[in-house]
Every structure is written in C-alpha cells, then in structure tokens.
Design a protein around this motif. Structure first.
Motif, mmCIF file in Angstrom:
data_model
loop_
_atom_site.group_PDB
_atom_site.id
_atom_site.type_symbol
_atom_site.label_atom_id
_atom_site.label_comp_id
_atom_site.label_asym_id
_atom_site.label_seq_id
_atom_site.Cartn_x
_atom_site.Cartn_y
_atom_site.Cartn_z
ATOM 1 N N GLY A 154 31.318 35.416 40.340
ATOM 2 C CA GLY A 154 32.069 34.166 40.219
ATOM 3 C C GLY A 154 33.539 34.408 40.506
ATOM 4 N N LEU A 155 34.383 33.523 40.014
ATOM 5 C CA LEU A 155 35.833 33.643 40.180
ATOM 6 C C LEU A 155 36.353 34.847 39.402
ATOM 7 N N TRP A 156 37.153 35.677 40.062
ATOM 8 C CA TRP A 156 37.837 36.773 39.352
ATOM 9 C C TRP A 156 39.080 36.162 38.719
ATOM 10 N N LEU A 157 38.996 35.913 37.398
ATOM 11 C CA LEU A 157 39.955 35.034 36.727
ATOM 12 C C LEU A 157 41.417 35.444 36.911
ATOM 13 N N SER A 158 41.719 36.746 36.788
ATOM 14 C CA SER A 158 43.129 37.163 36.859
ATOM 15 C C SER A 158 43.745 36.916 38.238
ATOM 16 N N GLU A 159 42.888 36.833 39.268
ATOM 17 C CA GLU A 159 43.424 36.568 40.616
ATOM 18 C C GLU A 159 43.948 35.134 40.718
ATOM 19 N N LEU A 160 43.393 34.264 39.880
ATOM 20 C CA LEU A 160 43.934 32.906 39.771
ATOM 21 C C LEU A 160 45.116 32.881 38.804
ATOM 22 N N SER A 177 33.654 25.946 38.718
ATOM 23 C CA SER A 177 33.828 27.298 39.245
ATOM 24 C C SER A 177 33.474 28.295 38.145
ATOM 25 N N PRO A 178 32.336 29.003 38.279
ATOM 26 C CA PRO A 178 31.929 29.967 37.255
ATOM 27 C C PRO A 178 32.795 31.226 37.300
ATOM 28 N N LEU A 179 32.891 31.914 36.181
ATOM 29 C CA LEU A 179 33.731 33.108 36.094
ATOM 30 C C LEU A 179 32.907 34.384 36.291
ATOM 31 N N GLU A 180 33.500 35.338 37.002
ATOM 32 C CA GLU A 180 32.911 36.666 37.160
ATOM 33 C C GLU A 180 32.954 37.383 35.799
ATOM 34 N N LEU A 215 47.899 24.872 46.865
ATOM 35 C CA LEU A 215 46.473 24.596 46.685
ATOM 36 C C LEU A 215 45.759 25.925 46.418
ATOM 37 N N ASN A 216 45.211 26.075 45.216
ATOM 38 C CA ASN A 216 44.471 27.285 44.848
ATOM 39 C C ASN A 216 42.980 27.070 45.108
ATOM 40 N N VAL A 217 42.357 28.020 45.781
ATOM 41 C CA VAL A 217 40.940 27.880 46.146
ATOM 42 C C VAL A 217 40.089 28.810 45.287
ATOM 43 N N VAL A 218 39.023 28.254 44.688
ATOM 44 C CA VAL A 218 38.094 29.035 43.866
ATOM 45 C C VAL A 218 36.661 28.794 44.333
ATOM 46 N N THR A 219 35.744 29.617 43.866
ATOM 47 C CA THR A 219 34.347 29.572 44.294
ATOM 48 C C THR A 219 33.500 28.641 43.437
ATOM 49 N N ASN A 220 32.337 28.248 43.964
ATOM 50 C CA ASN A 220 31.327 27.530 43.176
ATOM 51 C C ASN A 220 30.097 28.398 42.884
ATOM 52 N N VAL A 221 30.082 29.615 43.407
ATOM 53 C CA VAL A 221 28.888 30.468 43.329
ATOM 54 C C VAL A 221 28.898 31.319 42.063
#
Length: 227
Positions: free
Chosen positions: A23-29, A53-56, A6-12
C-alpha cells in the motif's frame, strides 16, 4: 496566489499474491506533506481510482514509522483524507503548481496505467509546473508521454527505488517488474546513490525525483525551492 501541490497515492492493497499486503508508504507522504505545509502550500490528495488508499504495513514499523508518520496515523482527520482521495477526473491540472507521486510497492500496479494521472502530469509539466516522485512513485512517470508523443522521462535524469534495494528488501520475487530497468528502457538517464537506502534526490529542470523512502524530505525540499 497560493501555491498548490497534488499528492498522488495508491489504491492497491496487495501484491499479485493477495497474502502479501502492500500500500502507501506513509512517511513518503507525511515527510513531503510536512515540508509543503511549512511553506504554506495548499495540498490535495488524488489516487488512480479515487477513494481509499491502504497503508503499507511495513511503513508502520521501526525505523520507517517516525514522528510525522505516527502523528498522521493517530489523527482521524488526516486518516480520513486517505479514505476519501480525489479521482483524476475530478482534478483540473490548471489548479496545481506541482504533482508529487508517493511510493510503496503498491503503486507499481496502479500508477503506470492511469491515463487520468498521465493527463494531469503532462499538463502540469508542459505548463512549466513541477513533476516529482519519490521511491516507487516514479512508476507513475513510466508511461507518461508529452504532446509530441515522446516519453516525459526520455533523456532526463531520474532516480527511484533501485533494483539492488528491491533485493535487499527481499521483495525482488514479489514485484511485478524491475522499475529501474523499465525506466532505462524509456530513455531515462537513471541515477542512484552509491549506497542503498540513503537519501538521494535528482533535479532535471522541472522534474524532481527521490530514490527511496529516506529521500522524501529532500525531494520535497527541492520541489518547494523550485516553487
């Protein structure tokens, strides 16, 4: 039995000051997703509220915007996964062998207070599953308590984005709190690499944490090896 993560990402999408997006740091996903996919693991993406989930923006620039991140960003099916993430109440923790908290400064706002994520994390951990995070993802572990009322991180070795790295990234005035300090306050045995921004990951039993964006691959490999 298929192994499931289960991968967890942000909504902020921004700091307290809305003129500063995050937002989400894409490469970390993408780094972790790639490692898990290579091992044949099934993956689901969840966020504190479900949905988008918006992207940083800074994660879409050199040197962070690497092959896996570019490939994901260019793939409409992959991007759709970040528009339609699951909410915690749609997740049965018994279906998952591991949980992996991604980062980006945005998670400092919505990860710590999510009771749904805390429930899933506690249940996976107490069952002997793997709880893991990278970079600011460890903010998702700050307030998670075990059934006996103790903090999950208390007395355990943990790493995550260091305060020195916040200062070097010039966001120390923007972030809502010092995550490294907060971790220590909860009794975690916080560790970090001698140099900032180099890959560093720590394993303590079934808890696996990585320090910064460059640690996502190493963290995911350590999780995969345990699984």
């Amino acid at each position: 039995m298929t192994t499931r993560v289960l991968n967890v990402v942000t909504n902020v999408g921004h700091y307290d000051d809305p003129s500063h997006p995050t937002g989400l740091w894409l490469s970390e996903l993408t780094h972790a997703h790639h490692v898990f996919a290579e091992r044949g693991f099934e993956q689901t993406i969840v966020s504190p509220l479900g949905g988008r989930s918006p992207l940083e923006p800074r994660s879409l620039k050199f040197p962070n915007y690497d092959k896996t991140a570019k490939a994901w960003h260019a793939d409409p099916e992959r991007m759709a996964l970040l528009e339609n993430t699951a909410a915690p109440d749609e997740i049965d923790s018994a279906d998952f062998d591991a949980i992996y908290f991604t980062g980006g400064h945005a998670v400092m706002y919505d990860f710590p207070g999510s009771e749904g994520l805390q429930r899933i994390t506690r249940e996976i951990f107490e069952r002997g599953g793997i709880v893991s995070s990278v970079c600011h993802g460890y903010c998702g572990l700050l307030n998670t308590k075990l059934s006996d009322g103790s903090y999950l991180v208390a007395g355990r070795k943990v790493t995550g984005f260091a305060w020195r790295e916040e200062v070097l990234a010039k966001v120390d005035k923007l972030v809502p709190y010092n995550a490294e300090e907060e971790m220590k306050k909860r009794g975690a045995r916080y560790e970090k690499a001698k140099l900032p921004f180099v890959s560093y990951a720590v394993v303590d039993g079934n808890l696996v944490t990585g320090q910064n964006p460059g640690s996502a691959k190493e963290t995911a490999k350590k999780v995969a090896d345990l699984l």
